[in-house]
Design an enzyme around this catalytic site. Structure first.
Site, PDB file in Angstrom:
ATOM      1  CB  THR A 125      60.152  24.347  23.826  1.00 45.33           C
ATOM      2  OG1 THR A 125      60.584  22.883  23.243  1.00 45.33           O
ATOM      3  CG2 THR A 125      61.349  25.096  23.918  1.00 45.33           C
ATOM      4  NE  ARG A 169      68.329  17.840  24.297  1.00 48.19           N
ATOM      5  CZ  ARG A 169      69.596  17.266  24.355  1.00 48.19           C
ATOM      6  NH1 ARG A 169      69.927  16.050  24.585  1.00 48.19           N
ATOM      7  NH2 ARG A 169      70.691  18.155  23.913  1.00 48.19           N
ATOM      8  CE  LYS A 183      63.983  22.155  22.156  1.00 46.26           C
ATOM      9  NZ  LYS A 183      62.711  21.041  21.943  1.00 46.26           N
ATOM     10  NE  ARG A 226      68.520  21.687  12.722  1.00 45.89           N
ATOM     11  CZ  ARG A 226      69.196  21.406  12.007  1.00 45.89           C
ATOM     12  NH1 ARG A 226      70.642  21.008  12.312  1.00 45.89           N
ATOM     13  NH2 ARG A 226      68.866  20.376  10.826  1.00 45.89           N
ATOM     14  CB  CYS A 260      61.582  24.252  17.298  1.00 44.87           C
ATOM     15  SG  CYS A 260      60.577  22.756  17.376  1.00 44.87           S
TER      16      CYS A 260
END
Ligand code: SAJ
Length: 412
Positions: free
Chosen positions: A121, A150, A202, A209, A256
């Protein structure tokens, strides 16, 4: 005529690189798995996995039979180089140091027309502004794609196979080339686009979230002021066909969600909803600590011995990166004797579950591993308070426990 099989060198045999390498190898692609850690490579050569993940052991066994995967500390020239190394957050940007080191290692063995794939990422314009210019300096014809991983830890293999993949090519031909390679092991749809769209998409996913979790954490604080059960309210609100509120908790961990959104806003000085959300999530450990303090005061617990159940960043994984248990541990240890247990985590400070359950008079559930729903808390009579930051105990556990049960977001 027998067409030559593609060869792939995967750089970085971690949570993403290793499962990807094994999936490719299982689909008859010849894969060289490279890692700078000799220990990790030796473990794999000995037939041992360095971490656990659902289905990974079975996949590894299968691949061993096929002889299509080779772990190595020597970089091997291949048709494709797939980079899956960590990109930590550095002052609000993705720290590209490991990606750049990987590229520097590839340069001497790189041959014209080979392809570089970045799965790590990275920030939205990192390909265009940093990585592609670096490869251009090699003065060889290259193909380049950013295809951000992902897959979710705990369900990595299934998601790697079935999720949609966003393939951001330096040119359409690059994207098509990598699309063809991925179609050997990905069953989900493949979407061809540019590197900047792939990277932004991404970061947006994880930002969505993070912000959603922050909202649920704010609802939790409101619920405690207004005296309603936030868990019940969220589950009822989610019955609405267009509402999907995430779950509150002691904070957001993993490599993440607490990190990637900073790639958008790290440098901004203005007001930002994203920044506010990240700060809200990061403040939850302190909030939970204050709530525990309040329970100790209200229920007049003498000589608290605090037992933390769960150190992993989320349930049923053996991963403690950025875990919210860490800041909570630090806060609690300043005032109390603290014992920590987690069946998935091996660290010097981790005690056995037995020791924690037999000695703590206050238990804090930080990670809701399924296993904890089988514990009979009632039989530990020295245990006076359970503070459940995940609302995870079963009804029968709550009923049988004779001490005080306190759940985050439920003071109704
Ligand atoms: N969490 C909450 N409330 C929730 C959901 C999660 O507090 O409702 C917490 C978890 O307890 C955990 C943290 O958030 O501490 C992150 O967990 P997660 O399951 O939401 O995400 P990760 O970090 O394990 O994986 C995410 C995934 N991204 C999305 O679902 C959009 C995964 O698909 C990505 O591949 C991964 O990030 C990544 O590598 O970027």
């Amino acid at each position: 005529m027998n067409k030559r099989r593609s060869t792939v060198t995967v750089l970085g045999l971690g949570y993403i690189g290793l499962p990807t390498a094994l999936l490719m190898a299982d689909n008859d692609i010849k894969v060289f798995g490279f890692d700078i850690s000799k220990d990790r490579v030796n473990l794999l050569k000995d037939g041992t996995l360095p971490f656990s993940e659902n289905g990974l052991k079975e996949l590894f066994e299968h691949v061993k039979q096929k002889n299509t995967f080779q772990a190595t500390t020597q970089l091997v020239s291949s048709d494709f180089y797939l980079i899956a190394v960590p990109t930590p957050q550095d002052h609000g940007k993705a720290d590209l140091i490991y990606v750049i080191k990987a590229l520097e290692m590839i340069e001497p063995i790189f041959q014209a027309n080979q392809t570089i794939i970045i799965e790590s990422t990275i920030g939205p314009r990192d390909c265009e502004d940093v990585l592609i210019p670096l490869i251009q300096k090699w003065k060889k014809k290259f193909h380049f794609v950013h295809c951000p991983e992902r897959a979710i830890p705990g369900n990595t293999l299934l998601e790697m196979v079935h999720n949609d993949r966003i393939i951001g090519g330096y040119s359409l031909a690059c994207a098509e080339k990598v699309g063809k390679l991925y179609s050997h092991f990905v069953k989900g749809p493949l979407h061809l686009t540019t590197p900047v769209v792939a990277a932004s998409c991404k970061v947006m996913e994880n930002t969505y979230r993070a912000v959603n979790i922050a909202l649920s954490n704010e609802f939790t604080q409101l619920a405690e002021e207004l005296h309603f059960n936030v868990w019940e309210a969220i589950s009822l609100a989610n019955r609405h066909p267009r509402v999907n509120i995430h779950e509150p908790g002691p904070g957001v961990g993993g490599h993440c969600i607490p990190i990637d959104p900073w790639f958008f806003v790290g440098n901004s000085t203005g007001k930002s909803l994203i920044k506010l959300a990240l700060e809200k999530n990061a403040s939850m450990a302190e909030y939970v600590f204050q709530s525990i303090e309040e329970s100790i005061r209200i229920y007049q617990l003498k000589n608290p011995i605090v037992g933390i159940l769960g150190f992993a960043y989320k349930k049923n994984v053996d991963d403690a990166r950025e875990t919210p248990a860490e800041p909570l541990k630090r806060l609690l240890e300043k005032k109390y004797k603290v014992l920590i247990t987690d069946p998935f985590i091996k660290q010097p400070f981790i005690s056995s579950e037995k020791e924690v359950l037999e000695n703590a008079n206050l238990i804090v559930i930080v990670t809701n591993h399924d296993h904890y729903q089988k514990i009979d808390f009632a039989k530990h009579t020295q245990l006076k308070i359970i503070y459940d930051s995940r609302n995870s105990l079963t009804l029968s556990q709550k009923k049988s426990f004779k001490g005080q049960y306190v759940a985050l977001g439920n003071t109704a």
